[in-house]
Design a protein around this motif. Structure first.
Motif, PDB file in Angstrom:
ATOM      1  N   VAL A   1       0.793  -1.242   0.076  1.00  0.00           N
ATOM      2  CA  VAL A   1       0.077   0.018   0.120  1.00  0.00           C
ATOM      3  C   VAL A   1       0.855   1.357  -0.192  1.00  0.00           C
ATOM      4  CG1 VAL A   1      -2.003  -0.997   1.173  1.00  0.00           C
ATOM      5  CG2 VAL A   1      -0.086   0.274   2.488  1.00  0.00           C
ATOM      6  N   ALA A   2       0.135   2.464  -0.207  1.00  0.00           N
ATOM      7  CA  ALA A   2       0.871   3.677  -0.243  1.00  0.00           C
ATOM      8  C   ALA A   2       0.910   3.947   1.598  1.00  0.00           C
ATOM      9  CB  ALA A   2       0.235   4.822  -0.939  1.00  0.00           C
ATOM     10  N   ILE A   3       1.813   4.274   2.060  1.00  0.00           N
ATOM     11  CA  ILE A   3       2.187   5.074   3.116  1.00  0.00           C
ATOM     12  C   ILE A   3       2.438   6.687   3.228  1.00  0.00           C
ATOM     13  CG2 ILE A   3       3.356   4.865   5.572  1.00  0.00           C
ATOM     14  CD1 ILE A   3       3.827   2.014   4.997  1.00  0.00           C
ATOM     15  N   PRO A   4       1.344   7.217   3.812  1.00  0.00           N
ATOM     16  CA  PRO A   4       1.420   8.929   3.564  1.00  0.00           C
ATOM     17  C   PRO A   4       2.432   9.352   4.665  1.00  0.00           C
ATOM     18  CG  PRO A   4      -0.384   8.151   4.925  1.00  0.00           C
ATOM     19  CD  PRO A   4      -0.107   6.842   4.419  1.00  0.00           C
ATOM     20  N   SER A   5       2.880  10.618   4.733  1.00  0.00           N
ATOM     21  CA  SER A   5       3.362  11.245   5.519  1.00  0.00           C
ATOM     22  C   SER A   5       3.032  10.970   6.896  1.00  0.00           C
ATOM     23  CB  SER A   5       3.817  12.688   5.116  1.00  0.00           C
ATOM     24  OG  SER A   5       4.610  13.367   6.199  1.00  0.00           O
ATOM     25  N   CYS A   6       3.869  10.545   7.863  1.00  0.00           N
ATOM     26  CA  CYS A   6       3.525  10.300   8.862  1.00  0.00           C
ATOM     27  C   CYS A   6       4.370  10.949  10.159  1.00  0.00           C
ATOM     28  CB  CYS A   6       3.294   8.883   9.486  1.00  0.00           C
ATOM     29  SG  CYS A   6       2.546   7.504   8.382  1.00  0.00           S
ATOM     30  N   PRO A   7       3.503  11.482  11.201  1.00  0.00           N
ATOM     31  CA  PRO A   7       4.525  11.990  12.446  1.00  0.00           C
ATOM     32  C   PRO A   7       5.485  11.084  12.972  1.00  0.00           C
ATOM     33  CG  PRO A   7       2.310  11.552  13.289  1.00  0.00           C
ATOM     34  CD  PRO A   7       2.279  11.202  11.772  1.00  0.00           C
ATOM     35  N   ASP A   8       6.539  11.500  13.365  1.00  0.00           N
ATOM     36  CA  ASP A   8       7.701  10.937  13.999  1.00  0.00           C
ATOM     37  C   ASP A   8       7.436  11.077  15.528  1.00  0.00           C
ATOM     38  OD1 ASP A   8       9.889   9.665  15.379  1.00  0.00           O
ATOM     39  OD2 ASP A   8      11.231  10.673  14.091  1.00  0.00           O
ATOM     40  N   PRO A   9       6.947  10.067  16.279  1.00  0.00           N
ATOM     41  CA  PRO A   9       6.637  10.117  17.713  1.00  0.00           C
ATOM     42  C   PRO A   9       7.804  11.169  18.598  1.00  0.00           C
ATOM     43  CG  PRO A   9       6.183   8.022  17.271  1.00  0.00           C
ATOM     44  CD  PRO A   9       7.125   8.762  16.082  1.00  0.00           C
ATOM     45  N   LYS A  10       9.312  10.952  17.919  1.00  0.00           N
ATOM     46  CA  LYS A  10      10.288  11.877  18.846  1.00  0.00           C
ATOM     47  C   LYS A  10      10.408  13.086  17.983  1.00  0.00           C
ATOM     48  CE  LYS A  10      12.650   7.420  19.228  1.00  0.00           C
ATOM     49  NZ  LYS A  10      13.943   6.427  18.955  1.00  0.00           N
TER      50      LYS A  10
END
Length: 417
Positions: A141-150
């Protein structure tokens, strides 16, 4: 053991060699397994509490057992604020199951955090239908831009296996990935911990499952004989984890095998023996909330009870477990677009879905084609299929889409070369 590629390495693989190297085939790794049953059980259980004293104590104790909430974000990275009255109409809840081991040393240290289980619960606006969609772990699948928990964020990726999403940006990234894939808004989510499966099966006194032949899987420790088996504790967990012991040894076989267990679990929970027993009901709610890290939107008893009230009267024949439409491609699977569009559009339009295909490679109809009775039904549908209403309120899915209803009694199929 191979290490999971870093984000940068994965992007490089996209540009050069195409799909990332499959981790699916490493037979000796430990894959701790979770299931959407935890949330489904908890909301049904809370709704079923019938004694005022037990209910009051359970509400307090369950509330204190809730784990720290997980923040969800929208596509722009803005934190999603829990809404008021969100249980009016349709709603969606995503459950991710990590293979990290949940901190329990007895399950091994994977050194990774992959969502080997990803399921979406959709409840229709009229609260008459519930659809549970399983997403194959090896689906590209395509993975969108995601926040880095750090801090900061990860770049979008056009083609990666869906079970990488949890490692890239936590639960928020898995939610964003499934939202992008399905076009559905998912305001509620949770990550299920490992021991919950054991505790849930113990709370109901075991889950009865049918097995079409002897199943033995040395990788999970599963050993069950042909016929009817009541599973609880570690054996229930092994049953949910196994893929080498069922069907064709693939994750697709494992999904249909899970649905044998889940459909039976729903029937067990909805039975009078469970809902009329305050001790069992409390045990279910406690087991669920003690082993799920919930999103902030779901991290309060009021919301869970609101969901329970929407779910508790749904007939088990209207609870549909379906595998997200897919087909084999390379070292994994890819979404089957037309069939997936049919499924998702039906849910968006508030219609139920009707299965026309079989239950999947890991299961089959019980020998007697037994059906749990559906309220108001004059003749139950045959196992392995459902019947669409003549009024057009249900959409028939293509025959290559697999699944079953909670009313259908099915059996797990042993692995065959």
């Amino acid at each position: 053991m191979d290490e999971m590629p870093t984000r940068a390495q994965a992007r490089a693989q996209e540009k050069s060699a195409g799909p990332s190297v499959a981790r699916h085939g490493r037979l000796k790794r430990h894959n701790p397994f979770r299931t959407i049953a935890a949330l489904l059980v908890s909301v049904l259980a809370v709704a079923g509490i019938s004694t005022a004293g037990v209910a009051a104590y359970a509400a307090f104790d369950v509330a204190t057992s809730l784990k720290p909430a997980v923040k969800l974000v929208d596509s722009k990275g803005k934190v999603v604020t829990p809404g008021v009255g969100a249980m009016d109409g349709a709603f969606n809840v995503l459950l991710a199951g990590s293979d990290s081991g949940g901190g329990n040393a007895s399950y091994g240290d994977r050194g990774e955090n992959l969502n080997d289980v990803t399921m979406l619960l959709h409840v229709s606006a009229d609260h008459k239908n519930a659809t549970v969609i399983s997403f194959p772990r090896d689906m590209y699948v395509a993975i969108p831009s995601c926040p880095d928990p750090k801090g900061g964020s990860y770049d979008a990726m056009s083609r990666q296996k869906i079970n990488n999403s949890l490692s890239y940006g936590g639960l928020a990234c898995t939610v964003l990935t499934v939202e992008k894939l399905t076009g559905l808004d998912i305001p509620y989510a949770g990550v299920i911990e490992f021991d919950g499966v054991i505790e849930m099966s113990n709370a109901v006194g075991g889950v009865p499952v049918c097995v079409a032949g002897d199943i033995y899987d040395p990788y999970t420790g599963l050993s069950v004989k042909a016929g009817d088996n009541t599973l609880q504790g570690p054996m229930a967990l092994a049953f949910l984890r196994t893929r080498h012991g069922v069907g064709d040894g693939s994750d697709l076989g494992r999904i249909s095998n899970q649905q044998v267990f889940l459909s039976s679990l729903v029937r067990t929970i909805k039975s009078a023996d469970t809902l009329a027993n305050p001790v069992k009901v409390y045990g279910l709610a406690k087991a669920a909330t003690s082993n799920i890290a919930l999103s902030e939107s779901l991290n309060n008893p009021t919301t869970i009870v609101s969901m329970a009230m929407a779910l508790k009267n749904i007939d088990i024949s209207k609870v549909v477990f379906v595998q997200y439409p897919n087909h084999y491609e390379g070292d994994g699977v890819a979404p089957t677009k037309d069939a997936a569009d049919t499924l998702m559009q039906a849910l968006k339009d508030g219609k139920s879905v009707t299965l026309t295909g079989d239950t999947g490679v890991g299961s089959e109809a019980a020998p007697s084609a037994t059906q749990a009775p559906a309220a108001g039904a004059t003749q139950p549908p045959a196992a392995g299929s459902t019947t669409a209403p003549a009024d057009g309120s249900s959409v028939e899915l293509p025959s290559d889409v697999h699944g079953q209803t909670a009313a259908q009694v099915t059996c797990s199929k042993p692995f065959q070369d």
